[in-house]
Design an enzyme around this catalytic site. Structure first.
Site, PDB file in Angstrom:
ATOM      1  N   LYS A  15      13.152  23.106 -40.105  1.00  0.00           N
ATOM      2  CA  LYS A  15      12.272  22.785 -41.369  1.00  0.00           C
ATOM      3  C   LYS A  15      11.108  24.078 -40.923  1.00  0.00           C
ATOM      4  O   LYS A  15      10.145  24.181 -42.020  1.00  0.00           O
ATOM      5  CB  LYS A  15      11.682  21.440 -41.154  1.00  0.00           C
ATOM      6  CG  LYS A  15      12.659  20.396 -41.375  1.00  0.00           C
ATOM      7  CD  LYS A  15      11.881  19.104 -41.221  1.00  0.00           C
ATOM      8  CE  LYS A  15      10.979  18.494 -40.062  1.00  0.00           C
ATOM      9  NZ  LYS A  15      11.723  18.365 -38.823  1.00  0.00           N
ATOM     10  N   ARG A  90       7.074  11.069 -42.145  1.00  0.00           N
ATOM     11  CA  ARG A  90       8.076  10.776 -41.104  1.00  0.00           C
ATOM     12  C   ARG A  90       8.314   9.363 -40.985  1.00  0.00           C
ATOM     13  O   ARG A  90       9.208   8.908 -40.406  1.00  0.00           O
ATOM     14  CB  ARG A  90       7.347  11.016 -39.962  1.00  0.00           C
ATOM     15  CG  ARG A  90       8.085  12.281 -39.521  1.00  0.00           C
ATOM     16  CD  ARG A  90       7.559  12.587 -37.938  1.00  0.00           C
ATOM     17  NE  ARG A  90       8.141  13.252 -36.917  1.00  0.00           N
ATOM     18  CZ  ARG A  90       7.848  14.680 -36.839  1.00  0.00           C
ATOM     19  NH1 ARG A  90       7.079  15.096 -37.692  1.00  0.00           N
ATOM     20  NH2 ARG A  90       8.385  15.210 -36.039  1.00  0.00           N
ATOM     21  N   ARG A 127      14.356  26.776 -27.757  1.00  0.00           N
ATOM     22  CA  ARG A 127      13.350  27.393 -28.693  1.00  0.00           C
ATOM     23  C   ARG A 127      11.952  27.688 -27.855  1.00  0.00           C
ATOM     24  O   ARG A 127      11.503  27.157 -27.040  1.00  0.00           O
ATOM     25  CB  ARG A 127      13.148  26.762 -29.853  1.00  0.00           C
ATOM     26  CG  ARG A 127      12.372  25.436 -30.056  1.00  0.00           C
ATOM     27  CD  ARG A 127      11.835  25.214 -31.226  1.00  0.00           C
ATOM     28  NE  ARG A 127      11.277  23.764 -31.164  1.00  0.00           N
ATOM     29  CZ  ARG A 127      10.923  23.136 -32.287  1.00  0.00           C
ATOM     30  NH1 ARG A 127      11.235  23.265 -33.569  1.00  0.00           N
ATOM     31  NH2 ARG A 127      10.305  21.905 -31.972  1.00  0.00           N
ATOM     32  N   ARG A 154       7.553  24.352 -26.092  1.00  0.00           N
ATOM     33  CA  ARG A 154       6.631  23.316 -26.568  1.00  0.00           C
ATOM     34  C   ARG A 154       6.710  22.385 -25.365  1.00  0.00           C
ATOM     35  O   ARG A 154       7.684  22.035 -24.974  1.00  0.00           O
ATOM     36  CB  ARG A 154       7.145  22.904 -27.826  1.00  0.00           C
ATOM     37  CG  ARG A 154       6.118  23.063 -29.085  1.00  0.00           C
ATOM     38  CD  ARG A 154       6.721  22.639 -30.285  1.00  0.00           C
ATOM     39  NE  ARG A 154       6.988  21.296 -30.447  1.00  0.00           N
ATOM     40  CZ  ARG A 154       7.119  20.740 -31.768  1.00  0.00           C
ATOM     41  NH1 ARG A 154       7.300  21.249 -32.623  1.00  0.00           N
ATOM     42  NH2 ARG A 154       7.415  19.344 -31.641  1.00  0.00           N
ATOM     43  N   ARG A 165      12.817  12.077 -29.099  1.00  0.00           N
ATOM     44  CA  ARG A 165      12.610  12.344 -30.493  1.00  0.00           C
ATOM     45  C   ARG A 165      13.702  12.232 -31.634  1.00  0.00           C
ATOM     46  O   ARG A 165      13.324  11.910 -32.677  1.00  0.00           O
ATOM     47  CB  ARG A 165      12.019  13.711 -30.517  1.00  0.00           C
ATOM     48  CG  ARG A 165      10.526  14.223 -29.889  1.00  0.00           C
ATOM     49  CD  ARG A 165      10.437  15.283 -29.689  1.00  0.00           C
ATOM     50  NE  ARG A 165      10.169  16.495 -30.615  1.00  0.00           N
ATOM     51  CZ  ARG A 165      10.449  17.558 -30.542  1.00  0.00           C
ATOM     52  NH1 ARG A 165      10.713  18.178 -29.173  1.00  0.00           N
ATOM     53  NH2 ARG A 165      10.550  18.394 -31.394  1.00  0.00           N
TER      54      ARG A 165
HETATM   55  P1  AMP Z   1       6.591  18.222 -34.965  1.00  0.00           P
HETATM   56  O1  AMP Z   1       5.952  19.465 -34.773  1.00  0.00           O
HETATM   57  O2  AMP Z   1       6.693  18.014 -36.348  1.00  0.00           O
HETATM   58  O3  AMP Z   1       8.156  18.400 -34.512  1.00  0.00           O
HETATM   59  O4  AMP Z   1       5.667  17.175 -34.443  1.00  0.00           O
HETATM   60  C1  AMP Z   1       5.544  16.816 -33.167  1.00  0.00           C
HETATM   61  C2  AMP Z   1       4.859  15.836 -32.798  1.00  0.00           C
HETATM   62  O5  AMP Z   1       3.830  15.413 -33.630  1.00  0.00           O
HETATM   63  C3  AMP Z   1       6.082  14.557 -33.267  1.00  0.00           C
HETATM   64  O6  AMP Z   1       6.922  14.283 -32.237  1.00  0.00           O
HETATM   65  C4  AMP Z   1       4.869  13.405 -33.210  1.00  0.00           C
HETATM   66  O7  AMP Z   1       4.509  13.023 -32.045  1.00  0.00           O
HETATM   67  C5  AMP Z   1       3.760  13.989 -34.191  1.00  0.00           C
HETATM   68  N1  AMP Z   1       3.762  14.031 -35.608  1.00  0.00           N
HETATM   69  C6  AMP Z   1       3.997  15.065 -36.392  1.00  0.00           C
HETATM   70  N2  AMP Z   1       3.756  14.733 -37.377  1.00  0.00           N
HETATM   71  C7  AMP Z   1       3.897  13.395 -37.735  1.00  0.00           C
HETATM   72  C8  AMP Z   1       3.767  12.356 -38.649  1.00  0.00           C
HETATM   73  N3  AMP Z   1       3.778  12.791 -39.917  1.00  0.00           N
HETATM   74  N4  AMP Z   1       3.727  10.972 -38.167  1.00  0.00           N
HETATM   75  C9  AMP Z   1       3.626  10.636 -36.934  1.00  0.00           C
HETATM   76  N5  AMP Z   1       3.646  11.626 -35.888  1.00  0.00           N
HETATM   77  C10 AMP Z   1       3.697  12.913 -36.157  1.00  0.00           C
END
Ligand code: AMP
Length: 214
Positions: A15, A90, A127, A154, A165
């Protein structure tokens, strides 16, 4: 044509990479809630301090906080002519709030990027991202192609947190497919292809909703 795109998909579905590419091509901002939170953690702001442990554990930040962040971000001038949302919504609560935020404007185009679960763990645990600008690296590179910064893993891309996750995704985010799929503006694309092929399918999917070139 202004496009308001929501990218759905599991962690590791691609994404972020696709959202960035699409946003750059269309000249609209990519709004990644994960990037916003990681920046807050780096800055050591209050948001960052309260979010860090939750992110490191692979859990979700509270809906109220996330909704407020996105509402503020979408109200800025650069989002007036469209945007790409990556990582938000989410949860169904966030999706309902997003509908209220965009009410009256162009409809949301929702694209679900589908990748088999077995491929996700491998993708996530291998990654690398840029430590400076967050760019998601192409495999084989040793430095960021955008700013030259060092590539790092990361903090939440280790195997234990990745599994958590994916569990959280199945429980809280997968229901969004059901929430959106009956809308005429919903599409799915096969994310288990080369990035170029996914980008072409994404552009075609969006064009099939809003018209214009693929
Ligand atoms: P991502 O980079 O989208 O994988 O997000 C990394 C982490 O940020 C996730 O595992 C959550 O802990 C937090 N996070 C990102 N976006 C959201 C969201 N819309 N709602 C809740 N937590 C979020």
């Amino acid at each position: 044509m202004a496009v308001r795109l929501v990218m759905l998909g599991a962690p590791g579905a691609g994404k972020g990479t696709q959202a960035e590419r699409f946003a750059r091509n269309r000249g609209v901002p990519k709004i990644s809630t994960g990037d916003i939170l990681r920046e807050a953690v780096q800055e050591g702001s209050e948001l960052g301090r309260t979010s860090k442990a939750i992110m490191d554990a692979g859990q979700l930040i509270g809906d109220d906080i996330m909704i407020a962040i996105v509402k503020e971000r979408l109200s800025r001038a650069d989002a007036a002519n469209g945007f790409v949302l990556d990582g938000f919504p989410r949860t169904v609560t966030q999706a309902v709030a997003l509908d209220a935020m965009v009410k009256g404007g162009a409809p949301l185009v929702v694209v679900n990027v589908e990748v088999p679960e077995t491929a996700l763990v491998e993708r996530l645990t291998t990654r690398r991202i840029c430590a400076n600008c967050g760019w998601i690296a192409v495999p084989g590179l040793t430095a960021c192609a955008r700013c030259g910064g060092p590539l790092v893993q990361r903090r939440d891309d280790n195997v234990e947190v990745v599994k958590e996750r994916l569990r959280v995704y199945d429980r809280d985010t997968q229901p969004l497919v059901e929430f959106y799929e009956s809308r005429p503006t919903f599409r799915s694309v096969d994310g288990d292809q080369t990035p170029d092929a996914v980008a072409a399918d994404l552009a075609a999917a969006v064009a099939s909703v809003v018209g214009g070139h693929a």
